[in-house]
Design a protein around this motif. Structure first.
Motif, PDB file in Angstrom:
ATOM      1  N   ALA A   1      -6.013   2.202  -9.321  1.00  0.00           N
ATOM      2  CA  ALA A   1      -6.700   0.908  -9.337  1.00  0.00           C
ATOM      3  C   ALA A   1      -5.916  -0.135  -8.554  1.00  0.00           C
ATOM      4  O   ALA A   1      -6.483  -0.909  -7.764  1.00  0.00           O
ATOM      5  CB  ALA A   1      -6.903   0.445 -10.791  1.00  0.00           C
ATOM      6  N   LEU A   2      -4.582  -0.165  -8.734  1.00  0.00           N
ATOM      7  CA  LEU A   2      -3.741  -1.107  -7.986  1.00  0.00           C
ATOM      8  C   LEU A   2      -3.802  -0.818  -6.491  1.00  0.00           C
ATOM      9  O   LEU A   2      -3.881  -1.741  -5.669  1.00  0.00           O
ATOM     10  CB  LEU A   2      -2.299  -1.014  -8.490  1.00  0.00           C
ATOM     11  N   ARG A   3      -3.793   0.468  -6.131  1.00  0.00           N
ATOM     12  CA  ARG A   3      -3.885   0.819  -4.711  1.00  0.00           C
ATOM     13  C   ARG A   3      -5.190   0.337  -4.099  1.00  0.00           C
ATOM     14  O   ARG A   3      -5.214  -0.266  -3.016  1.00  0.00           O
ATOM     15  CB  ARG A   3      -3.768   2.330  -4.576  1.00  0.00           C
ATOM     16  N   ASP A   4      -6.310   0.556  -4.801  1.00  0.00           N
ATOM     17  CA  ASP A   4      -7.605   0.131  -4.273  1.00  0.00           C
ATOM     18  C   ASP A   4      -7.678  -1.381  -4.130  1.00  0.00           C
ATOM     19  O   ASP A   4      -8.176  -1.908  -3.117  1.00  0.00           O
ATOM     20  CB  ASP A   4      -8.728   0.633  -5.190  1.00  0.00           C
ATOM     21  N   MET A   5      -7.177  -2.112  -5.114  1.00  0.00           N
ATOM     22  CA  MET A   5      -7.196  -3.576  -5.043  1.00  0.00           C
ATOM     23  C   MET A   5      -6.343  -4.070  -3.882  1.00  0.00           C
ATOM     24  O   MET A   5      -6.701  -5.028  -3.191  1.00  0.00           O
ATOM     25  CB  MET A   5      -6.688  -4.164  -6.369  1.00  0.00           C
TER      26      MET A   5
ATOM     27  N   GLY B   1       0.814  -1.214   0.000  1.00  0.00           N
ATOM     28  CA  GLY B   1       0.000   0.000   0.000  1.00  0.00           C
ATOM     29  C   GLY B   1       0.844   1.257   0.000  1.00  0.00           C
ATOM     30  O   GLY B   1       0.536   2.229  -0.697  1.00  0.00           O
ATOM     31  N   ALA B   2       1.921   1.224   0.789  1.00  0.00           N
ATOM     32  CA  ALA B   2       2.794   2.396   0.820  1.00  0.00           C
ATOM     33  C   ALA B   2       3.450   2.633  -0.533  1.00  0.00           C
ATOM     34  O   ALA B   2       3.566   3.775  -1.003  1.00  0.00           O
ATOM     35  CB  ALA B   2       3.861   2.223   1.899  1.00  0.00           C
ATOM     36  N   ALA B   3       3.866   1.519  -1.187  1.00  0.00           N
ATOM     37  CA  ALA B   3       4.467   1.677  -2.511  1.00  0.00           C
ATOM     38  C   ALA B   3       3.450   2.221  -3.514  1.00  0.00           C
ATOM     39  O   ALA B   3       3.769   3.099  -4.327  1.00  0.00           O
ATOM     40  CB  ALA B   3       5.012   0.331  -2.991  1.00  0.00           C
ATOM     41  N   ALA B   4       2.204   1.698  -3.434  1.00  0.00           N
ATOM     42  CA  ALA B   4       1.179   2.183  -4.352  1.00  0.00           C
ATOM     43  C   ALA B   4       0.859   3.650  -4.101  1.00  0.00           C
ATOM     44  O   ALA B   4       0.715   4.451  -5.033  1.00  0.00           O
ATOM     45  CB  ALA B   4      -0.086   1.333  -4.212  1.00  0.00           C
ATOM     46  N   LEU B   5       0.746   4.004  -2.820  1.00  0.00           N
ATOM     47  CA  LEU B   5       0.473   5.404  -2.494  1.00  0.00           C
ATOM     48  C   LEU B   5       1.616   6.310  -2.945  1.00  0.00           C
ATOM     49  O   LEU B   5       1.396   7.419  -3.447  1.00  0.00           O
ATOM     50  CB  LEU B   5       0.247   5.543  -0.989  1.00  0.00           C
TER      51      LEU B   5
END
Length: 533
Positions: free
Chosen positions: A193-197, A39-43
């Motif tokens: 989209a990746l973050r939400d998933m 999540g941190a990487a996606a954010l």
């Protein structure tokens, strides 16, 4: 109390429960760590793409439009001047050039990470400069020199191609930035989209683990604990003869055995308490007699012990005056030592009496307006405050439950110390602040004086402890000990703020009236206290 009838199954159940709990907790921990990292990487990626679009690409795209508009203003100003010869019409030409240069510099900063767009920008800037140097400036100079219209028309037609080349390069740069924006938006949508998933997967995994863990805890822990709680409440209700029988997993069985042991200890303690009651009553009577002896000692110390000291000091001074011509310097020095020692002994006795009477003699507990107590303390110190040219300010102070005399003594000692231990190079400034807390009030008394080394944060509250040589500052070193005892008598705490470096800051608390514990007060002589600074 019965023992476990089947130890091996208990051990197996205990190990199984612990193993499952450990596995579930480790699984949840791993899920949280992995999910948190993803999540941190996606954010981080989402924020990076968003910031690039919002902070660099979008402003750069807007600046391209401003540059194109600026070029149009320049060519309009030059042509208008050629036609009319009016210098005021040419003024926007110079202004547009200045604004254009500032925008070139800003765009170079924005496009520092876009080498292709930066190259387009440099080419457009070079073409614009070439148009101005080769045609616009020459056209203005020719018009001012009075060139014929045919020559002016020729320069205008020659410069049109160069001007259009610069605008064409700007248009290409705008198209490139539009493509970069479109690609960035697509990347941003994928990152979101990746973050939400990722977050949905983490929540689902945690939910499943929580359900499994809840079922396991209910079957192996909660039910035996409920039975243990029912038995414990029966004992707490007064049935001390009710025995608790261990059951369930081994750890719950051990807890039940511990509670049963505690029940037996309580039963034994109750039986001993009846035997010890008479001894406690006898000790209380002895303590009352001891308090009466202390009161008698205080009376003797305040009268009988001080009279000889006054005589010693008086007769030494008379001896010095009568035989002044017959005494040498050493003899006069000895007399001064004797007088000073007697005076210091009187001060120590008075301070010790004031310290011993806190919590024993003063019993006038009522609602006290701290603002009035503060004003009385400030009035008592008015001479010292005026002499030091000190400034004393205080927040609005509340009303508390306590002894007005002791609270006045508290303020007088804290303010007196702040004035006495002032810095030689600064005008003394004392500030009192108050903050309401859930338990009462928190006060702070701060000054800009010489300060206190944090190493002595505990020593300064010990009776007769001094941090300076006796002749440097007046006093006996009991003031802060009295302050601490007064605050603790009212149910609060007094400490030195070790983090404060601008001088010294003392913090103390006073509880709300319902929390003040009033100790029993023995009868004894009452004498007005003297604040020791």
């Amino acid at each position: 109390m019965t023992s476990n009838a089947d130890p091996p199954p208990v051990a197996v159940r205990r190990m199984t429960t612990r193993r499952w709990l450990s596995v579930m907790l480790l699984t949840m921990t791993a899920l949280v760590l992995v999910g948190g990292g993803l999540g941190a990487a996606a954010l981080s990626h989402t924020a990076e793409v968003s910031n690039r679009l919002a902070d660099r690409i979008a402003p750069a795209r807007a600046a391209v439009g401003h540059l194109d508009a600026g070029l149009l203003r320049q060519v309009a100003a030059v042509r208008g001047y050629v036609v009319t010869g009016d210098e005021s019409i040419l003024a926007p030409y110079g202004e547009a050039i200045g604004a254009e240069r500032a925008r070139w510099d800003r765009m170079r900063e924005l496009l520092a990470d876009e080498p292709e767009a930066l190259a387009d920008l440099d080419r457009a800037g070079g073409l614009a400069d070439r148009w101005r140097a080769g045609y616009a400036d020459r056209l203005v100079a020719a018009r001012r020199a009075g060139a014929p219209p045919a020559e002016l028309a020729s320069l205008v037609s020659q410069g049109a191609a160069s001007f259009e080349a610069a605008r064409t390069e700007l248009t290409g740069l705008a198209d490139r930035l539009d493509r970069i924006q479109a690609a960035g938006r697509a990347d941003l949508d994928r990152a979101r989209a990746l973050r939400d998933m990722t977050f949905v997967a983490i929540l689902a995994a945690l939910l499943v683990c929580g359900i499994v863990l809840s079922a396991l805890v209910r079957t192996t822990v909660l039910r035996p604990l409920e039975r243990l709680g029912s038995s414990a409440r029966q004992v707490a209700g007064g049935d001390f003869r009710h025995r608790l029988r261990p059951e369930g997993p081994a750890d719950i069985a051990r807890l039940t055995a511990d509670v049963e042991s505690m029940r037996q200890v309580v039963v034994d303690a109750l039986e001993r308490s009846h035997r010890d009651r008479d001894a406690l009553e006898q000790q209380a009577a002895e303590l009352r007699r001891s308090n009466e002896d202390l009161e008698q000692f205080a009376y003797v110390a305040s009268h009988d012990l001080q009279e000889p000291l006054r005589k010693v000091a008086s007769f030494c001074q008379m001896l010095e005056r009568r035989y002044a011509g017959q005494l040498d310097d050493r003899a006069r020095q000895y007399i001064r030592f004797a007088v000073d020692g007697a005076t210091r002994m009187q001060e120590l006795i008075n301070d010790l009496l004031a310290f011993s009477r806190i919590g024993r003699v003063y019993a006038d507990l009522r609602e006290v307006d701290l603002a009035e107590a503060f004003a009385r303390a400030e009035a008592n110190l008015s001479g010292a405050i005026q002499e030091a040219d000190a400034t004393v300010v205080a927040d609005p102070l509340p009303t508390v439950h306590g002894d007005a005399t002791l609270l006045t003594m508290l303020w007088q000692n804290l303010l007196g110390n702040a004035v006495k231990f002032r810095h030689p190079d600064r005008r003394p400034q004392v500030r009192v602040t108050v903050e309401e807390t859930p338990d009462g009030w928190a006060f702070a008394v701060e000054d800009n004086g010489i300060g206190i080394d944090p190493r002595y944060a505990d020593k300064i509250f010990v009776i007769f402890q001094r941090l300076h040589p006796r002749g440097t500052y007046p006093g006996t070193g009991i003031g802060l000990a009295i302050c601490k005892k007064v605050v603790e008598y009212h149910g609060g705490t007094l400490t030195l703020d070790e983090a404060y470096t601008g001088g010294s800051r003392f913090r103390f608390t006073l509880p709300r009236p319902a929390e003040v514990v009033v100790p029993a007060q023995p009868d004894g002589p009452e004498t007005a206290p003297a604040a020791t600074v």
